[in-house]
Design a protein around this motif. Sequence first.
Motif, PDB file in Angstrom:
ATOM      1  N   THR A  61       0.941  -1.362   0.165  1.00 36.99           N
ATOM      2  CA  THR A  61      -0.082  -0.078  -0.013  1.00 36.99           C
ATOM      3  C   THR A  61       0.685   1.341   0.154  1.00 36.99           C
ATOM      4  O   THR A  61       0.368   2.331  -0.437  1.00 36.99           O
ATOM      5  CB  THR A  61      -1.056  -0.047   1.231  1.00 36.99           C
ATOM      6  OG1 THR A  61      -0.192  -0.087   2.597  1.00 36.99           O
ATOM      7  CG2 THR A  61      -2.009  -1.121   1.114  1.00 36.99           C
ATOM      8  N   ALA A  62       2.054   1.090   0.425  1.00 33.20           N
ATOM      9  CA  ALA A  62       2.958   2.450   0.629  1.00 33.20           C
ATOM     10  C   ALA A  62       3.629   2.682  -0.934  1.00 33.20           C
ATOM     11  O   ALA A  62       4.073   1.867  -1.518  1.00 33.20           O
ATOM     12  CB  ALA A  62       3.914   2.307   1.565  1.00 33.20           C
ATOM     13  N   TYR A  63       4.302   3.828  -0.750  1.00 35.52           N
ATOM     14  CA  TYR A  63       4.711   4.413  -2.010  1.00 35.52           C
ATOM     15  C   TYR A  63       5.313   5.670  -1.848  1.00 35.52           C
ATOM     16  O   TYR A  63       5.185   6.440  -0.817  1.00 35.52           O
ATOM     17  CB  TYR A  63       3.877   4.329  -3.235  1.00 35.52           C
ATOM     18  CG  TYR A  63       2.472   5.314  -3.035  1.00 35.52           C
ATOM     19  CD1 TYR A  63       2.737   6.703  -3.070  1.00 35.52           C
ATOM     20  CD2 TYR A  63       1.352   4.672  -2.703  1.00 35.52           C
ATOM     21  CE1 TYR A  63       1.479   7.485  -2.597  1.00 35.52           C
ATOM     22  CE2 TYR A  63       0.212   5.269  -2.374  1.00 35.52           C
ATOM     23  CZ  TYR A  63       0.442   6.764  -2.223  1.00 35.52           C
ATOM     24  OH  TYR A  63      -0.746   7.615  -1.775  1.00 35.52           O
ATOM     25  N   ARG A  64       6.410   6.025  -2.688  1.00 38.07           N
ATOM     26  CA  ARG A  64       6.988   7.137  -2.611  1.00 38.07           C
ATOM     27  C   ARG A  64       6.860   7.881  -4.099  1.00 38.07           C
ATOM     28  O   ARG A  64       6.779   7.318  -5.289  1.00 38.07           O
ATOM     29  CB  ARG A  64       8.528   7.104  -2.580  1.00 38.07           C
ATOM     30  CG  ARG A  64       8.795   6.670  -0.999  1.00 38.07           C
ATOM     31  CD  ARG A  64      10.430   6.698  -0.716  1.00 38.07           C
ATOM     32  NE  ARG A  64      10.610   6.173   0.799  1.00 38.07           N
ATOM     33  CZ  ARG A  64      10.803   5.195   1.200  1.00 38.07           C
ATOM     34  NH1 ARG A  64      10.974   4.231   0.150  1.00 38.07           N
ATOM     35  NH2 ARG A  64      11.196   4.586   2.263  1.00 38.07           N
ATOM     36  N   LYS A  65       6.768   9.120  -4.100  1.00 36.75           N
ATOM     37  CA  LYS A  65       6.419   9.918  -5.328  1.00 36.75           C
ATOM     38  C   LYS A  65       7.446  10.217  -6.179  1.00 36.75           C
ATOM     39  O   LYS A  65       8.601  10.615  -5.514  1.00 36.75           O
ATOM     40  CB  LYS A  65       5.712  11.200  -4.907  1.00 36.75           C
ATOM     41  CG  LYS A  65       5.166  12.093  -6.151  1.00 36.75           C
ATOM     42  CD  LYS A  65       4.222  13.117  -5.622  1.00 36.75           C
ATOM     43  CE  LYS A  65       3.706  13.818  -6.919  1.00 36.75           C
ATOM     44  NZ  LYS A  65       2.782  14.815  -6.490  1.00 36.75           N
ATOM     45  N   LEU A  66       7.513   9.895  -7.244  1.00 40.61           N
ATOM     46  CA  LEU A  66       8.669  10.074  -8.253  1.00 40.61           C
ATOM     47  C   LEU A  66       8.409  11.320  -9.170  1.00 40.61           C
ATOM     48  O   LEU A  66       9.349  12.021  -9.458  1.00 40.61           O
ATOM     49  CB  LEU A  66       8.901   8.849  -9.010  1.00 40.61           C
ATOM     50  CG  LEU A  66      10.112   8.955 -10.276  1.00 40.61           C
ATOM     51  CD1 LEU A  66      11.274   8.977  -9.496  1.00 40.61           C
ATOM     52  CD2 LEU A  66       9.881   7.933 -11.250  1.00 40.61           C
ATOM     53  N   ALA A  67       7.139  11.425  -9.641  1.00 42.73           N
ATOM     54  CA  ALA A  67       6.988  12.525 -10.557  1.00 42.73           C
ATOM     55  C   ALA A  67       5.302  12.892 -10.347  1.00 42.73           C
ATOM     56  O   ALA A  67       4.352  12.329  -9.897  1.00 42.73           O
ATOM     57  CB  ALA A  67       7.084  11.992 -11.892  1.00 42.73           C
ATOM     58  N   GLY A  68       5.038  14.369 -10.717  1.00 37.39           N
ATOM     59  CA  GLY A  68       3.848  14.407 -10.809  1.00 37.39           C
ATOM     60  C   GLY A  68       3.308  15.445 -12.190  1.00 37.39           C
ATOM     61  O   GLY A  68       4.241  15.876 -12.794  1.00 37.39           O
ATOM     62  N   ILE A  69       2.230  15.397 -12.385  1.00 32.57           N
ATOM     63  CA  ILE A  69       1.715  15.942 -13.645  1.00 32.57           C
ATOM     64  C   ILE A  69       0.487  17.232 -13.226  1.00 32.57           C
ATOM     65  O   ILE A  69      -0.300  16.789 -12.446  1.00 32.57           O
ATOM     66  CB  ILE A  69       0.982  14.884 -14.664  1.00 32.57           C
ATOM     67  CG1 ILE A  69       2.256  14.052 -15.055  1.00 32.57           C
ATOM     68  CG2 ILE A  69       0.519  15.597 -15.941  1.00 32.57           C
ATOM     69  CD1 ILE A  69       1.848  12.671 -15.401  1.00 32.57           C
ATOM     70  N   LEU A  70       0.555  18.198 -13.963  1.00 35.25           N
ATOM     71  CA  LEU A  70      -0.409  19.175 -13.732  1.00 35.25           C
ATOM     72  C   LEU A  70      -0.821  19.861 -15.242  1.00 35.25           C
ATOM     73  O   LEU A  70      -0.007  20.150 -15.951  1.00 35.25           O
ATOM     74  CB  LEU A  70       0.176  20.565 -13.098  1.00 35.25           C
ATOM     75  CG  LEU A  70      -0.776  21.725 -12.773  1.00 35.25           C
ATOM     76  CD1 LEU A  70      -2.116  21.406 -11.951  1.00 35.25           C
ATOM     77  CD2 LEU A  70      -0.078  22.990 -12.194  1.00 35.25           C
ATOM     78  N   THR A  71      -2.076  19.363 -15.531  1.00 37.38           N
ATOM     79  CA  THR A  71      -2.591  19.832 -16.916  1.00 37.38           C
ATOM     80  C   THR A  71      -3.545  21.169 -16.932  1.00 37.38           C
ATOM     81  O   THR A  71      -4.312  21.077 -15.807  1.00 37.38           O
ATOM     82  CB  THR A  71      -3.197  18.767 -17.423  1.00 37.38           C
ATOM     83  OG1 THR A  71      -2.442  17.748 -17.926  1.00 37.38           O
ATOM     84  CG2 THR A  71      -3.900  19.109 -19.046  1.00 37.38           C
ATOM     85  N   GLU A  72      -3.318  22.080 -17.532  1.00 35.58           N
ATOM     86  CA  GLU A  72      -3.854  23.497 -17.602  1.00 35.58           C
ATOM     87  C   GLU A  72      -4.547  23.392 -19.008  1.00 35.58           C
ATOM     88  O   GLU A  72      -3.926  23.231 -19.870  1.00 35.58           O
ATOM     89  CB  GLU A  72      -3.192  24.507 -17.235  1.00 35.58           C
ATOM     90  CG  GLU A  72      -2.560  24.424 -15.680  1.00 35.58           C
ATOM     91  CD  GLU A  72      -1.875  25.622 -15.053  1.00 35.58           C
ATOM     92  OE1 GLU A  72      -2.482  26.456 -14.572  1.00 35.58           O
ATOM     93  OE2 GLU A  72      -0.772  25.590 -15.607  1.00 35.58           O
ATOM     94  N   MET A  73      -5.617  24.146 -18.966  1.00 31.68           N
ATOM     95  CA  MET A  73      -6.371  24.139 -20.472  1.00 31.68           C
ATOM     96  C   MET A  73      -7.109  25.506 -20.471  1.00 31.68           C
ATOM     97  O   MET A  73      -7.715  26.011 -19.631  1.00 31.68           O
ATOM     98  CB  MET A  73      -7.232  23.006 -20.871  1.00 31.68           C
ATOM     99  CG  MET A  73      -8.422  22.832 -19.766  1.00 31.68           C
ATOM    100  SD  MET A  73      -9.364  21.643 -20.378  1.00 31.68           S
ATOM    101  CE  MET A  73     -10.418  22.337 -21.702  1.00 31.68           C
ATOM    102  N   GLU A  74      -7.209  25.829 -21.980  1.00 35.24           N
ATOM    103  CA  GLU A  74      -8.195  27.041 -22.099  1.00 35.24           C
ATOM    104  C   GLU A  74      -9.002  26.235 -23.151  1.00 35.24           C
ATOM    105  O   GLU A  74      -8.658  25.881 -24.443  1.00 35.24           O
ATOM    106  CB  GLU A  74      -7.483  28.039 -22.623  1.00 35.24           C
ATOM    107  CG  GLU A  74      -8.263  29.194 -23.103  1.00 35.24           C
ATOM    108  CD  GLU A  74      -8.864  30.104 -21.571  1.00 35.24           C
ATOM    109  OE1 GLU A  74     -10.000  30.460 -21.576  1.00 35.24           O
ATOM    110  OE2 GLU A  74      -8.037  29.953 -20.651  1.00 35.24           O
ATOM    111  N   GLY A  75     -10.447  26.658 -23.334  1.00 42.20           N
ATOM    112  CA  GLY A  75     -11.253  26.080 -24.546  1.00 42.20           C
ATOM    113  C   GLY A  75     -12.690  26.512 -24.488  1.00 42.20           C
ATOM    114  O   GLY A  75     -13.001  27.431 -23.471  1.00 42.20           O
ATOM    115  N   GLU A  76     -13.603  26.161 -24.956  1.00 41.54           N
ATOM    116  CA  GLU A  76     -15.152  26.607 -25.123  1.00 41.54           C
ATOM    117  C   GLU A  76     -15.843  25.092 -24.607  1.00 41.54           C
ATOM    118  O   GLU A  76     -15.155  24.274 -24.524  1.00 41.54           O
ATOM    119  CB  GLU A  76     -15.484  27.139 -26.525  1.00 41.54           C
ATOM    120  CG  GLU A  76     -14.532  28.338 -26.537  1.00 41.54           C
ATOM    121  CD  GLU A  76     -14.979  29.135 -28.077  1.00 41.54           C
ATOM    122  OE1 GLU A  76     -15.906  28.453 -28.550  1.00 41.54           O
ATOM    123  OE2 GLU A  76     -14.404  29.958 -28.341  1.00 41.54           O
ATOM    124  N   THR A  77     -17.127  25.196 -24.748  1.00 38.65           N
ATOM    125  CA  THR A  77     -17.938  24.057 -24.197  1.00 38.65           C
ATOM    126  C   THR A  77     -17.747  22.919 -25.250  1.00 38.65           C
ATOM    127  O   THR A  77     -17.657  21.716 -24.878  1.00 38.65           O
ATOM    128  CB  THR A  77     -19.545  24.435 -24.190  1.00 38.65           C
ATOM    129  OG1 THR A  77     -19.710  24.926 -25.533  1.00 38.65           O
ATOM    130  CG2 THR A  77     -19.709  25.551 -23.252  1.00 38.65           C
TER     131      THR A  77
END
Length: 311
Positions: free
Chosen positions: A178-194
């Motif tokens: 169950t345990a883990y260590r974080k190696l990498a993270g991801i953050l996605t940002e966007m711009e758009g319409e419906t």
Amino acid sequence: MNETRRSILGALDDGPISGPELAEGLDISRAAVWKHVEELRDAGFEIESGGDGYVLAGVAAYNGPAVEYGLDAPFTVEYYDSIGSTNDRARELATAGVADVAVLADEQIGGRGRLDREWAAPAGGVWLSVVSRPSIAPARAPLYTLAAAVATTRAAREAGVDARIKWPNDVVVPVDDTAYRKLAGILTEMEGETDRVEWLAVGIGVNANIDTADLPESATSVRAEAGDVDRRVFVQRLLEEFDAYRTDLDAVVPAWREHALTIGQRVRVDRPSGELVGDAVDVTDAGALVVETDDGRVTVSAGDCEHLRPV
């Protein structure tokens, strides 16, 4: 990279070539050839001069031209020794109409993760943001985050790290069931319409050649797990894998499942609507987490996921 210098590197790939041969083939003067070769040397390309002409002995640099050289993906690389945030720069480029640019830095001094959490990004890591302008509906945008997670995981595994994915956007290394260590993270940002996405900026932060003493206790690095990695090659492989999946979104979720650590785990998910506890059983075709609870199955599209010990 300057197209003339790109052509010179292409010619050097085929073996030694003389200055006059380069000048004739590129339709430039021998003095111009010498100038471009010197600029390539300044950029970290180890070009040797011998009796048979110029020879490319190696590429030791970690910068934009070095990453672009040999990259089998259609990205221009904009490199910084230090930057506030690669995602901030990626947003600037995206709003200016740019596409297929990877913003790369040796260190970030203003890195951030989801919910504007502080993200340690010291020198030696891989801090990268990729600008895309895909022709997709906003509902499919989360697949780009999953694609980045798969690409990062594959690059890390090629480097010898037992990398897995924790839903939705963390690449981790398991410690036990169950345990883990974080190696990498991801953050996605966007711009758009419906009905369409205008642009996406996918930020990827990898603890690469970093000592664990410089990281939070819950984190790890490629260096700690498998030794130092050639970051130039690591970034190339990450970008190539990401490009392959962004052009084949139907392949993203099956690949994500293949590397998932979360599926099969007892989880707690903090959502805007409240906490959810249950067993993670799958992800949908749109990347949402399916959780089996005491009251039935619930599909979660966003939230913070924590692995729990089995009941």
